[in-house]
Design a protein around this motif. Structure first.
Motif, PDB file in Angstrom:
ATOM      1  N   THR A  25       0.862  -1.183  -0.023  1.00 29.55           N
ATOM      2  CA  THR A  25      -0.108  -0.093   0.241  1.00 29.55           C
ATOM      3  C   THR A  25       0.857   1.227   0.125  1.00 29.55           C
ATOM      4  O   THR A  25       0.575   2.110  -0.774  1.00 29.55           O
ATOM      5  CB  THR A  25      -0.865  -0.168   1.313  1.00 29.55           C
ATOM      6  N   THR A  26       2.050   1.288   0.742  1.00 31.18           N
ATOM      7  CA  THR A  26       2.772   2.174   0.649  1.00 31.18           C
ATOM      8  C   THR A  26       3.388   2.786  -0.566  1.00 31.18           C
ATOM      9  O   THR A  26       3.773   3.702  -0.948  1.00 31.18           O
ATOM     10  CB  THR A  26       3.634   2.195   1.890  1.00 31.18           C
ATOM     11  N   ARG A  29       0.907   3.957  -2.960  1.00 31.68           N
ATOM     12  CA  ARG A  29       0.706   5.635  -2.699  1.00 31.68           C
ATOM     13  C   ARG A  29       1.863   6.636  -2.950  1.00 31.68           C
ATOM     14  O   ARG A  29       1.599   7.567  -3.175  1.00 31.68           O
ATOM     15  CB  ARG A  29       0.156   5.644  -1.117  1.00 31.68           C
ATOM     16  N   GLU A  30       2.950   6.010  -3.018  1.00 31.25           N
ATOM     17  CA  GLU A  30       4.128   6.963  -3.686  1.00 31.25           C
ATOM     18  C   GLU A  30       4.479   6.694  -5.006  1.00 31.25           C
ATOM     19  O   GLU A  30       5.684   7.166  -5.534  1.00 31.25           O
ATOM     20  CB  GLU A  30       5.376   6.451  -2.731  1.00 31.25           C
ATOM     21  N   ALA A  32      -6.879   4.553  -4.673  1.00 32.29           N
ATOM     22  CA  ALA A  32      -7.622   5.256  -3.888  1.00 32.29           C
ATOM     23  C   ALA A  32      -9.318   4.722  -4.729  1.00 32.29           C
ATOM     24  O   ALA A  32      -9.994   4.588  -3.958  1.00 32.29           O
ATOM     25  CB  ALA A  32      -7.627   6.773  -3.829  1.00 32.29           C
ATOM     26  N   ARG A  82      -1.313   6.173  -7.369  1.00 37.08           N
ATOM     27  CA  ARG A  82      -2.019   6.492  -6.047  1.00 37.08           C
ATOM     28  C   ARG A  82      -3.683   6.616  -6.409  1.00 37.08           C
ATOM     29  O   ARG A  82      -4.444   6.443  -5.539  1.00 37.08           O
ATOM     30  CB  ARG A  82      -1.466   7.697  -5.362  1.00 37.08           C
ATOM     31  N   ARG A  83      -4.021   7.329  -7.515  1.00 38.12           N
ATOM     32  CA  ARG A  83      -5.216   7.625  -7.717  1.00 38.12           C
ATOM     33  C   ARG A  83      -5.942   6.442  -7.993  1.00 38.12           C
ATOM     34  O   ARG A  83      -7.110   6.268  -7.580  1.00 38.12           O
ATOM     35  CB  ARG A  83      -5.349   8.693  -8.709  1.00 38.12           C
TER      36      ARG A  83
END
Length: 617
Positions: A445-446, A449-450, A458, A454-455
């Motif tokens: 997940t990290t 998100r980096e 989400a 990331r979009r």
């Protein structure tokens, strides 16, 4: 093929009955050999019928030759026409046509039966095993007419010898093109020797026979040694390409990996293949299982379970079938299958498994005239079955829950990151491994998100939270991918954005690669095993029940995995694409066609998977 009449040669041919008997004997030997091959064009083979047809052809040729003695021109013409008419009638009778339809007043009825059978010939599978009696008549009578034409040409004059040889060559080659002989080089060598005997045997003097026989056998031996080299992956003479260049059509090859650039490759309606299958099936060439951080590609290191990479529901026998594919204008290393292909058989080319469920050719690519059977598993579950499938995913789906992320400045400037995502309903966390070195100090997940995605993460989390089960999630993902999106063959350049990110959140314009690629990406992010499939949509129905696949049928779609069912086809490309509009009326009455948020049936899109590597004139 030399003339069967005329004065004996002054060279004194080697035959007890003179040149005339020698020529007739040589012609008969070659015609018997070629006719024996044509007899196998139907099953069971019609050797007796072809033998009787040869007798009719020789009798007709001798009768026409005798008619030359008639003094008046009208008399000769009437005699020749009468012999020809009787011969054709005899051939039709031998082939199985009813005697009553040979009466002149019944000829319109005869033509009404023969015409549709002739139109169905291009769609037939050879050897023909069907029950249509008129197709059987047309196939056998066609061989008889070739024998008759060859005999009439051969007996007319030596100048027509080559034309007669062409007729017998067609009689021999058509069956072996459709179904290769067990010993092709030996088979061809015998044909070459018989052909040489027919063309030049009656010209030999007795003392020339040993030398001619030695030279002929030597030529056959040399040919047998050279033939394997000509049939290798890198032949000295690419005779198949030469043959294709002499034909009116073209040969097209495709690159199936995604690109997402503007569509610039030709789509002119060239016929690529003919397929006989039950129902409308998407014809798969490759699985694109690797997302490399930008595009979807085929993974060459994919390893499946010992029994393949899918579960097969044997209770649904209608989900399994054998399809037959005949290659026309396609040039491909990939065998076209459907769903999950388990076996490729009766192939005119050597076969090996490329990735689980797909197969490739060994050596030279498939080309015009190649044909094969493929045993395939294509599940068509109902929405209720998909909702109830559960989340007990097999362990071999590990690679269909993986992504590669492009290198970022995070993690000390390491290279691309391999991410493995947890399956739907799993209580485990995803993992990430940074290359090189395999550094795994960050969770999936990290890492996401980096990353540029990331979009997408989400969005997947929101859709997953609103979904009751994996199938509900698949439907929501497809609805979101289509939302506000339009079909475009010239999508905007993604610029500095990742192509699929630009498609989903900025441009909302693309073709099948964009819709399929974005759908598969979101499915994996939500824990549903998914992959992109590339090949052809079902094509259009032709006479005889086959489907014609053309260059504008090239397509990409999505397969999602459901436990105890297997890989299920979904087509997220909107119906606004031109060829799918053409199918709208047919889909309304086709029992196999469904909304593309349910398992795909007959939907078809024209947009191709990638530029053609080569179009050969």
């Amino acid at each position: 093929m030399t003339a069967l009449s005329g004065a004996a040669l002054r060279s004194g041919p080697l035959t007890l009955g003179g040149a005339r008997a020698a020529r007739l004997t040589a012609f008969t030997a070659l015609a018997l050999y070629a006719g024996a091959h044509w007899a196998t064009i139907v099953r069971p083979a019609a050797h007796g019928e072809l033998l009787a047809m040869l007798a009719v052809a020789i009798a007709a040729a001798v009768s026409v030759d005798a008619a030359r003695a008639i003094g008046s021109r009208p008399g000769r013409a009437g005699a020749v026409a009468g012999v020809a008419l009787l011969a054709v009638g005899a051939l039709l009778l031998i082939a199985g046509a009813p005697l009553a339809l040979l009466r002149p007043d019944r000829w319109p009825r005869l033509l009404s039966e023969v015409g549709p059978a002739i139109r169905d010939l291009p769609a037939l599978r050879i050897p023909y095993t069907g029950r249509d009696p008129w197709i059987h008549v047309v196939l056998l009578a066609g061989g008889g007419l070739l024998l008759l034409a060859a005999a009439l040409l051969a007996i007319r004059a030596r100048a027509h010898a080559f034309a007669a040889a062409v007729c017998l060559g067609v009689l021999y080659t058509v069956p072996i093109v459709e179904q290769a002989p067990r010993r092709p080089w030996l088979d061809g060598a015998v044909f070459a020797l018989l052909l040489g005997l027919c063309l030049w045997g009656d010209r030999l003097r007795r003392r020339e026979v040993p030398l001619a026989a030695t030279l002929g056998l030597a030529a056959v031996v040399v040919a047998a040694l050279v033939a394997p080299r000509l049939d290798s992956g890198s032949p000295w003479l690419d005779y198949e390409s030469l043959a294709e260049s002499l034909q009116g059509g073209s040969s097209t090859a495709f690159r199936w990996d995604h690109r997402y650039g503007p569509m610039t490759w030709p789509r002119t309606g060239v016929e690529l293949a003919r397929v006989r299958a039950r129902g409308n099936v998407y014809l798969k060439a490759e699985d694109l299982e690797r997302f490399d951080g930008q595009v979807w590609r085929q993974s060459r290191d994919a390893v499946g379970a010992p029994g393949g990479d899918t579960e097969i529901d044997y209770a649904h026998r209608d989900w399994r079938q054998t399809i037959h594919v005949r290659v026309e204008g396609l040039r491909s290393r990939q065998f076209l299958g459907a769903g999950t292909t388990t076996v490729v058989s009766r192939s005119s080319r050597p076969v090996h498994e490329a990735t689980p469920g797909t197969f490739e050719v060994d050596g030279r690519p498939l080309r015009r005239g190649d044909a094969y059977d493929a045993e395939v598993y294509v599940p068509r579950p109902t929405p209720e079955e998909l909702h109830a499938a559960g989340t007990d995913y097999p362990g071999f789906l590990y690679r269909q829950l993986s992504l590669e992320l492009p290198a970022t400045r995070q993690h000390g400037g390491y290279g691309p990151t391999d991410v493995h995502l947890p399956a739907w309903g799993s209580n485990t966390a995803g993992t990430a491994s940074v290359r090189p070195g395999g550094y795994a100090g960050v969770d999936a997940t990290t890492a996401l998100r980096e990353s540029p995605y990331r979009r997408e993460l989400a969005l997947a989390e929101r859709l997953e939270a609103a979904s009751s089960d994996p199938y509900d999630y698949v439907r929501r993902v497809i609805d979101r991918v289509r939302q506000g999106a339009r079909y475009s063959e010239s999508p905007p350049s993604p610029g500095r954005l990742a192509p699929l990110d630009a498609f989903l959140f900025r441009d909302h314009a693309g073709y099948c690669q964009h819709f399929a690629g974005a759908t598969a990406l979101l499915l994996r992010l939500g824990g549903v095993p998914a992959r992109v499939a590339a090949g052809f949509s079902p094509g259009e129905r032709a006479a005889g029940g086959e489907r014609v696949i053309r260059d504008f049928d090239a397509h990409s779609w999505v397969e999602a995995y459901f436990p105890k069912i297997g890989w299920v086809t979904f087509d997220p490309t909107p119906a606004a694409s031109p060829a799918r509009d053409q199918l709208a009326d047919r889909q309304a009455s086709d029992a196999a066609a469904t909304d593309t948020t349910t398992p795909a049936g007959a939907a078809r899109a024209p947009d191709g998977p990638g530029p053609a590597r080569r179009r050969e004139p």
